[in-house]
Design an enzyme around this catalytic site. Sequence first.
Site, short mmCIF file in Angstrom:
data_model
loop_
_atom_site.label_atom_id
_atom_site.label_comp_id
_atom_site.label_asym_id
_atom_site.label_seq_id
_atom_site.Cartn_x
_atom_site.Cartn_y
_atom_site.Cartn_z
N CYS A 97 0.86 -1.18 0.00
CA CYS A 97 0.00 0.00 0.00
C CYS A 97 0.90 1.23 0.00
O CYS A 97 1.65 1.45 0.95
CB CYS A 97 -0.90 -0.03 1.24
SG CYS A 97 -1.95 1.41 1.40
N CYS A 111 -10.45 10.43 9.54
CA CYS A 111 -9.14 9.93 9.09
C CYS A 111 -8.00 10.67 9.76
O CYS A 111 -7.98 11.91 9.80
CB CYS A 111 -9.03 10.08 7.57
SG CYS A 111 -7.45 9.53 6.92
N GLU A 158 -4.35 11.83 -1.62
CA GLU A 158 -5.41 11.57 -2.60
C GLU A 158 -4.74 11.40 -3.96
O GLU A 158 -4.26 12.36 -4.56
CB GLU A 158 -6.39 12.75 -2.61
CG GLU A 158 -7.38 12.77 -3.75
CD GLU A 158 -8.11 11.44 -4.00
OE1 GLU A 158 -8.63 10.84 -3.04
OE2 GLU A 158 -8.12 11.00 -5.16
N SER A 212 -14.07 5.85 -2.35
CA SER A 212 -14.41 5.92 -0.93
C SER A 212 -15.72 6.68 -0.77
O SER A 212 -15.79 7.87 -1.06
CB SER A 212 -13.30 6.63 -0.15
OG SER A 212 -12.11 5.89 -0.26
N ASN A 293 -10.85 2.44 12.17
CA ASN A 293 -9.68 2.29 13.03
C ASN A 293 -9.55 3.55 13.86
O ASN A 293 -9.39 4.64 13.32
CB ASN A 293 -8.43 2.08 12.17
CG ASN A 293 -8.54 0.79 11.36
OD1 ASN A 293 -8.71 -0.29 11.91
ND2 ASN A 293 -8.49 0.91 10.05
N1 SAH Z 1 -7.65 9.53 -0.49
C1 SAH Z 1 -7.97 8.25 -1.07
C2 SAH Z 1 -6.90 7.20 -0.79
C3 SAH Z 1 -6.81 6.78 0.66
S1 SAH Z 1 -7.49 5.19 0.81
C4 SAH Z 1 -9.34 7.80 -0.59
O1 SAH Z 1 -9.88 8.42 0.31
O2 SAH Z 1 -9.89 6.87 -1.16
C5 SAH Z 1 -7.72 5.07 2.54
C6 SAH Z 1 -9.08 4.47 2.87
O3 SAH Z 1 -9.18 4.38 4.29
C7 SAH Z 1 -10.24 5.33 2.38
O4 SAH Z 1 -11.26 4.49 1.90
C8 SAH Z 1 -10.70 6.00 3.68
O5 SAH Z 1 -12.07 6.34 3.64
C9 SAH Z 1 -10.41 4.94 4.71
N2 SAH Z 1 -10.22 5.47 6.07
C10 SAH Z 1 -9.84 6.70 6.43
N3 SAH Z 1 -9.75 6.80 7.77
C11 SAH Z 1 -10.10 5.59 8.26
C12 SAH Z 1 -10.19 5.05 9.59
N4 SAH Z 1 -9.87 5.79 10.64
N5 SAH Z 1 -10.56 3.78 9.71
C13 SAH Z 1 -10.84 3.01 8.63
N6 SAH Z 1 -10.76 3.45 7.37
C14 SAH Z 1 -10.40 4.74 7.18
#
Ligand code: SAH
Length: 346
Positions: A97, A111, A158, A212, A293
């Site tokens: 990742c 997040c 992103e 997402s 998380n």
């Molecule tokens: N910016 C892009 C790439 C990051 S992917 C995006 O948002 O898709 C990271 C993934 O983890 C995203 O789907 C996001 O929604 C998710 N995510 C963010 N914070 C999180 C958390 N605290 N627990 C679980 N998933 C989370």
Amino acid sequence: MPRAELREFVESLGEPPYRATQIFKAVHQRRLRLFDDITDLPKKFREKLAERADISRLTVEQKYVSTDGTRRYLMKTADGRPVETVFIPAEGRDTICFSSQSGCPLKCDFCLTAKLGLLRNLTAGEIVEQIIIVLNDVYGEAAETPHGTNLVGMGAGEPFLNFENLITALRIMADEDGLFIVPNRVTISTAGIVPKIYEFAKLPDRPHLAISLTAATDELRDRLMPINKRWNLDELMAAAKEFEGSLRRGERFTFEYVMLGGVNDSPEDARKLARLLDKFQLSRVKINLIPHNGAEPLNYNASSPDAVARFKSTLESMGIDAYVRTPRGRDIYAACGQLAAMEKAA
Ligand code: SAH
């Protein structure tokens, strides 16, 4: 450097073009980290290269290993910006990742990476190098990359706000003289940068896509993911519909849905989500449910296992495939949404 650029660079140093292929293979296929180790190049030329160029722009500051085998690498760019990369082992199918930005400009409320803000876009080289560093750590320098290795652009940042560098990096990584990780083994996740979804759909050799979502109404999504105020669900779904038209035989695309206790995890939320997706062919979409998380400054709770199970079965009863993602590397701050350059493991 993409190969064409590398060729020009080599020629500018008065060397024949085949030297570019030698260098490209050494850096990407054998994953050598020092010009001096590329012993098929004349010593004089290696010295010249070392004066003019760098193979490596990232340094590993810390490495954390989870009880489940997940590894988190905290790296730094040459100008001191944090970069995080996660290695997730699985039977016959390891996943790396990678991050597309240092920090992230989006302000998703749940997040941890969002708390960093955007430091800067990563270069194509910094994206590729994350994968090289991880492969060398796991398998050793010059060892062949296992065929099952998958990449996900789901680390910090992103990806679609660093589109050009991302695409350059993916092209370099797909090269058969290099890492040879083909687009079919790569998934890019976006929070919903709508114009780039259209652009991505048109790429001849594109990776898979994940979007997402995390909320099925504009009211809630505006609050959880402020990018929704720029491109709302109607606009996002229209782009996703267009993307659906670009799917290859047997390919599906994914919606990610972070499960936030008491916020978006009721059966009614599941029904709204299913209705939002009823414009797609159900065989073409799936939903990944990601248990939230937690981390210190975030004011959210993970959904209970019961709520997750109910949510999943509600979706399934409406014909939608839903999968619950097992969190990996939570104990070392390596799980989704936890990449915030934390210096210590949890
Ligand atoms: N910016 C892009 C790439 C990051 S992917 C995006 O948002 O898709 C990271 C993934 O983890 C995203 O789907 C996001 O929604 C998710 N995510 C963010 N914070 C999180 C958390 N605290 N627990 C679980 N998933 C989370």
